[in-house]
Write a protein that holds these residues in place. Sequence first.
Motif, PDB file in Angstrom:
ATOM      1  N   ASN A 105      -5.252   4.771  -3.120  1.00  0.00           N
ATOM      2  CA  ASN A 105      -5.676   3.574  -2.370  1.00  0.00           C
ATOM      3  C   ASN A 105      -5.284   2.267  -3.050  1.00  0.00           C
ATOM      4  O   ASN A 105      -5.783   1.205  -2.689  1.00  0.00           O
ATOM      5  N   TYR A 106      -4.401   2.350  -4.029  1.00  0.00           N
ATOM      6  CA  TYR A 106      -3.979   1.133  -4.735  1.00  0.00           C
ATOM      7  C   TYR A 106      -3.245   0.183  -3.784  1.00  0.00           C
ATOM      8  O   TYR A 106      -2.456   0.618  -2.945  1.00  0.00           O
ATOM      9  N   THR A 150       1.524   3.474  -2.063  1.00  0.00           N
ATOM     10  CA  THR A 150       1.010   4.701  -2.691  1.00  0.00           C
ATOM     11  C   THR A 150       0.199   5.543  -1.695  1.00  0.00           C
ATOM     12  O   THR A 150       0.129   6.754  -1.829  1.00  0.00           O
ATOM     13  N   SER A 151      -0.370   4.868  -0.673  1.00  0.00           N
ATOM     14  CA  SER A 151      -1.172   5.615   0.312  1.00  0.00           C
ATOM     15  C   SER A 151      -0.285   6.572   1.115  1.00  0.00           C
ATOM     16  O   SER A 151      -0.753   7.581   1.625  1.00  0.00           O
ATOM     17  N   PRO A 166       1.927  -2.917 -12.090  1.00  0.00           N
ATOM     18  CA  PRO A 166       2.176  -1.492 -11.819  1.00  0.00           C
ATOM     19  C   PRO A 166       3.438  -0.916 -12.469  1.00  0.00           C
ATOM     20  O   PRO A 166       3.553   0.299 -12.549  1.00  0.00           O
ATOM     21  N   ASN A 216       0.824  -1.222   0.000  1.00  0.00           N
ATOM     22  CA  ASN A 216       0.000   0.000   0.000  1.00  0.00           C
ATOM     23  C   ASN A 216       0.853   1.264   0.000  1.00  0.00           C
ATOM     24  O   ASN A 216       0.445   2.307   0.497  1.00  0.00           O
ATOM     25  N   SER A 254      -4.541   6.848  -7.638  1.00  0.00           N
ATOM     26  CA  SER A 254      -4.114   5.537  -7.134  1.00  0.00           C
ATOM     27  C   SER A 254      -3.693   5.578  -5.664  1.00  0.00           C
ATOM     28  O   SER A 254      -2.957   4.710  -5.195  1.00  0.00           O
ATOM     29  N   PRO A 263       0.889   3.447 -11.667  1.00  0.00           N
ATOM     30  CA  PRO A 263      -0.082   4.085 -10.765  1.00  0.00           C
ATOM     31  C   PRO A 263       0.121   5.593 -10.627  1.00  0.00           C
ATOM     32  O   PRO A 263      -0.769   6.291 -10.145  1.00  0.00           O
ATOM     33  N   TYR A 288      -5.096   4.931 -13.453  1.00  0.00           N
ATOM     34  CA  TYR A 288      -4.425   3.629 -13.503  1.00  0.00           C
ATOM     35  C   TYR A 288      -5.424   2.517 -13.185  1.00  0.00           C
ATOM     36  O   TYR A 288      -6.200   2.608 -12.235  1.00  0.00           O
ATOM     37  N   ASN A 289      -5.374   1.458 -13.994  1.00  0.00           N
ATOM     38  CA  ASN A 289      -6.249   0.306 -13.827  1.00  0.00           C
ATOM     39  C   ASN A 289      -5.397  -0.855 -13.313  1.00  0.00           C
ATOM     40  O   ASN A 289      -4.448  -1.274 -13.984  1.00  0.00           O
ATOM     41  N   SER A 290      -5.728  -1.358 -12.126  1.00  0.00           N
ATOM     42  CA  SER A 290      -4.845  -2.354 -11.499  1.00  0.00           C
ATOM     43  C   SER A 290      -4.868  -3.694 -12.231  1.00  0.00           C
ATOM     44  O   SER A 290      -4.195  -4.639 -11.821  1.00  0.00           O
TER      45      SER A 290
END
Length: 338
Positions: A84-85, A72-73, A127, A70, A82, A116, A121-123
């Motif tokens: 919450n990616y 990116t958070s 990434p 996590n 992103s 991301p 960005y689509n998970s």
Amino acid sequence: MEPIEEFNKASVLLEKAEYNQAAELLFKLRKQNPAMAPLCDYQLAAVANAQGDPMMAYKLYYNAFTRMPNLTSVLYAEKASSKNYIFTGKRNEQERTSCPLCGNTDTTPKWCYPLPEAIGYNSFFNPIRLWMYCAPCHHVFARHFPEKLFIYNDSPRSPQPSFFSYYSDVLGRVSQYASGMKLFEVGIGACECLLAAREIGFDAIGIDVIDKHVRMARDYGLNAETADFVEYETGDRFDVIIMGDVLEHVSDPVLAMNKAAELMKEDGALWVSTPNFDSAFSIVSGHKDGMKRQQYHVNYFSRDSFYSLLNKCGLMPVDYTISERYNGSMEVIAVKNR
Ligand SMILES: [Zn+2]
């Protein structure tokens, strides 16, 4: 200084392209604060990429995401899409080991960027994007990408009225090299080109792999079909072929361009727009260039690599324009070698 302040200082240095100083600080932090290692690795990856070692960057980015799924958070801005990616492990992907234009297997890693960081960005995509370079073609391509690229694409946006006059200019330019008004568009998107073409008086038809785009076109009374271009069969031949922002998405650009040549009348003209990594805009943008984090793109042309593709398919460039619509894109008109 608190570790987080040190880390922020390193991030500012990175932003200012002070790579050696940033790296020095990050290595020190990493050693003193093992909990911060993934965050440091993420920034060290950017340093490695900027300093010409994209393979090291690739390794460091995955180290970072594996140890802190996590991250990116913590790292990304509050409003980042992103934020919450969560990394859930590497997905299976196709791997491209040779140049899509010439088949050369002696290609080299060129850049590595975290997808991301881009908006939307689509998970479904892994990434980290590694871009490869073919020196003889001066072409860049994605090393890995999902088996089916398109079915995960976003739903269509609405037609943008400001694009109608843009396409009016485009169609005016390409018409100078074609003798008739029969037009075929590959990848109709939100239909702006087809709508403009119909208004101007073209007999226009278009296709798209995304069914929602085709349904939208039909709602506007346009002639459109859902089809994959390379598999599309028709007895019709066209005066004008429009391929706006298509080739960067296709895994076999030679096949696609041969198809365009096949559908084109002998005295027809083709208009293509695609991002150019060697464009004035992209060179000035450097590592901030958004195209380097474009998940759906698998090719990144230069003028040279695009012209060599045209040549391979019996086509000849007759006009080059810097796109007014997309920063860093080139617009090229080509005709058949006569
Ligand atoms: Zn090549």
